[in-house]
Design a protein around this motif. Structure first.
Motif, PDB file in Angstrom:
ATOM      1  N   SER A   1     101.088  43.152  25.308  1.00 44.57           N
ATOM      2  CA  SER A   1     102.050  42.063  25.479  1.00 44.57           C
ATOM      3  C   SER A   1     101.342  40.738  25.688  1.00 44.57           C
ATOM      4  O   SER A   1     100.263  40.677  26.294  1.00 44.57           O
ATOM      5  CB  SER A   1     102.964  42.353  26.671  1.00 44.57           C
TER       6      SER A   1
ATOM      7  N   ARG B   1     100.006  34.378  22.254  1.00 47.73           N
ATOM      8  CA  ARG B   1     100.874  34.728  21.118  1.00 47.73           C
ATOM      9  C   ARG B   1     100.411  34.025  19.849  1.00 47.73           C
ATOM     10  O   ARG B   1     100.453  34.599  18.757  1.00 47.73           O
ATOM     11  CB  ARG B   1     102.321  34.361  21.436  1.00 47.73           C
TER      12      ARG B   1
ATOM     13  N   MET C   1      97.474  35.898  18.601  1.00 48.60           N
ATOM     14  CA  MET C   1      97.906  37.173  18.051  1.00 48.60           C
ATOM     15  C   MET C   1      98.589  36.992  16.696  1.00 48.60           C
ATOM     16  O   MET C   1      98.452  37.823  15.801  1.00 48.60           O
ATOM     17  CB  MET C   1      98.854  37.874  19.023  1.00 48.60           C
ATOM     18  N   GLN C   2      99.332  35.894  16.549  1.00 47.93           N
ATOM     19  CA  GLN C   2      99.969  35.631  15.255  1.00 47.93           C
ATOM     20  C   GLN C   2      98.934  35.388  14.159  1.00 47.93           C
ATOM     21  O   GLN C   2      99.135  35.776  13.005  1.00 47.93           O
ATOM     22  CB  GLN C   2     100.926  34.441  15.393  1.00 47.93           C
TER      23      GLN C   2
ATOM     24  N   ALA D   1      97.752  38.675  13.200  1.00 48.71           N
ATOM     25  CA  ALA D   1      98.738  39.332  12.353  1.00 48.71           C
ATOM     26  C   ALA D   1      98.578  38.880  10.903  1.00 48.71           C
ATOM     27  O   ALA D   1      98.680  39.688   9.967  1.00 48.71           O
ATOM     28  CB  ALA D   1     100.147  39.032  12.860  1.00 48.71           C
TER      29      ALA D   1
ATOM     30  N   GLU E   1     100.357  43.896  14.234  1.00 47.76           N
ATOM     31  CA  GLU E   1     101.699  43.639  13.736  1.00 47.76           C
ATOM     32  C   GLU E   1     102.575  43.207  14.897  1.00 47.76           C
ATOM     33  O   GLU E   1     102.434  43.698  16.021  1.00 47.76           O
ATOM     34  CB  GLU E   1     102.276  44.869  13.045  1.00 47.76           C
ATOM     35  N   CYS E   2     103.463  42.254  14.642  1.00 50.94           N
ATOM     36  CA  CYS E   2     104.341  41.717  15.677  1.00 50.94           C
ATOM     37  C   CYS E   2     105.536  42.647  15.882  1.00 50.94           C
ATOM     38  O   CYS E   2     106.170  43.081  14.918  1.00 50.94           O
ATOM     39  CB  CYS E   2     104.846  40.337  15.268  1.00 50.94           C
TER      40      CYS E   2
ATOM     41  N   PHE F   1     102.498  43.139  20.512  1.00 48.48           N
ATOM     42  CA  PHE F   1     101.731  43.274  19.274  1.00 48.48           C
ATOM     43  C   PHE F   1     101.054  44.629  19.247  1.00 48.48           C
ATOM     44  O   PHE F   1     100.395  45.033  20.205  1.00 48.48           O
ATOM     45  CB  PHE F   1     100.674  42.164  19.183  1.00 48.48           C
TER      46      PHE F   1
END
Length: 219
Positions: A43, A59, A62-63, A66, A72-73, A79
């Motif tokens: 998270s 985030r 993490m994006q 991705a 993957e979200c 994630f």
């Protein structure tokens, strides 16, 4: 789901002006080192707590991962680290070879010895990281060496595509043991041997080494 206490990411002071970049680097290192486990969900808030920042830059990092295919979200969950198969790893190695081997062989036929001499520091850096058994540092040095070789072709699109494929090839398979120091040293030695062959202008040895190097990444 992993909470902040369970994620063994490196402790570091995060500077506000480069929060996203530093977290992205740390997460990439954690992926290569197997600290972010394939199939597990992480998270943003938990990772943010671990870094002492809000969930927003986590985030954002993490994006980016991705987009690179590493995670993957999962809406409202976090994630998930992508799990890959040995077949996918072999396919990556095959595509990398199709791109890089012809370029390396063309450069070997055209560049003078002094151009290759300039790459000695890049090759040495892989050996130094390997000797320490530092997997994330070796991954960075490994990609830097390959970028330095391919940069001589003067094709920025090639560099971008090849580096992306190389990064993806460095993520471990689910359940794979941590890369051994001896394996890193052996891989670094291939870089040195390749560079010596390029300096010597020995095209037969260059071709043999580059093909063996990519064949080895499939195992």
């Amino acid at each position: 789901m992993h909470d902040a206490a369970e994620v063994r990411l490196p402790r570091q002071k995060v500077l506000r002006h480069s929060v996203r970049g530093q977290i992205l680097d740390a997460l990439r290192a954690a992926l290569v080192d197997g600290e972010l486990v394939p199939g597990e969900i992480y998270s943003g808030p938990a990772l943010g707590e671990r870094f002492g920042v809000s969930a927003t830059p986590v985030r954002e990092a993490m994006q980016q991962l991705a987009l690179e295919g590493a995670v993957e979200c999962l809406p409202n969950r976090g994630f998930r680290v992508v799990s890959r198969t040995a077949q996918e790893l072999a396919e990556l190695a095959e595509v990398r070879a199709l791109l890089e081997v012809p370029v390396m062989l063309r450069l070997a036929r055209t560049l003078p010895a002094e151009a290759w001499e300039a790459l000695r520091p890049a090759a040495a850096a892989t050996g130094e990281a390997a000797a320490l058994g530092d997997v994330p540092a070796y991954a960075e040095a490994d990609r830097a060496f390959h970028r330095a070789v391919l940069a001589a072709a003067g094709n920025r699109q090639l560099l971008q595509v090849a580096d992306d494929l190389h990064r993806r090839a460095q993520w471990p398979l689910p359940g794979a043991p941590r890369v051994r120091r001896a394996d890193l040293i052996a891989d670094a030695a291939e870089h040195t041997a390749l560079l010596e062959a390029l300096i010597a202008g020995d095209l037969a040895v260059v071709e043999s080494l580059v093909r063996e190097h990519f064949a080895g990444t499939q195992s």
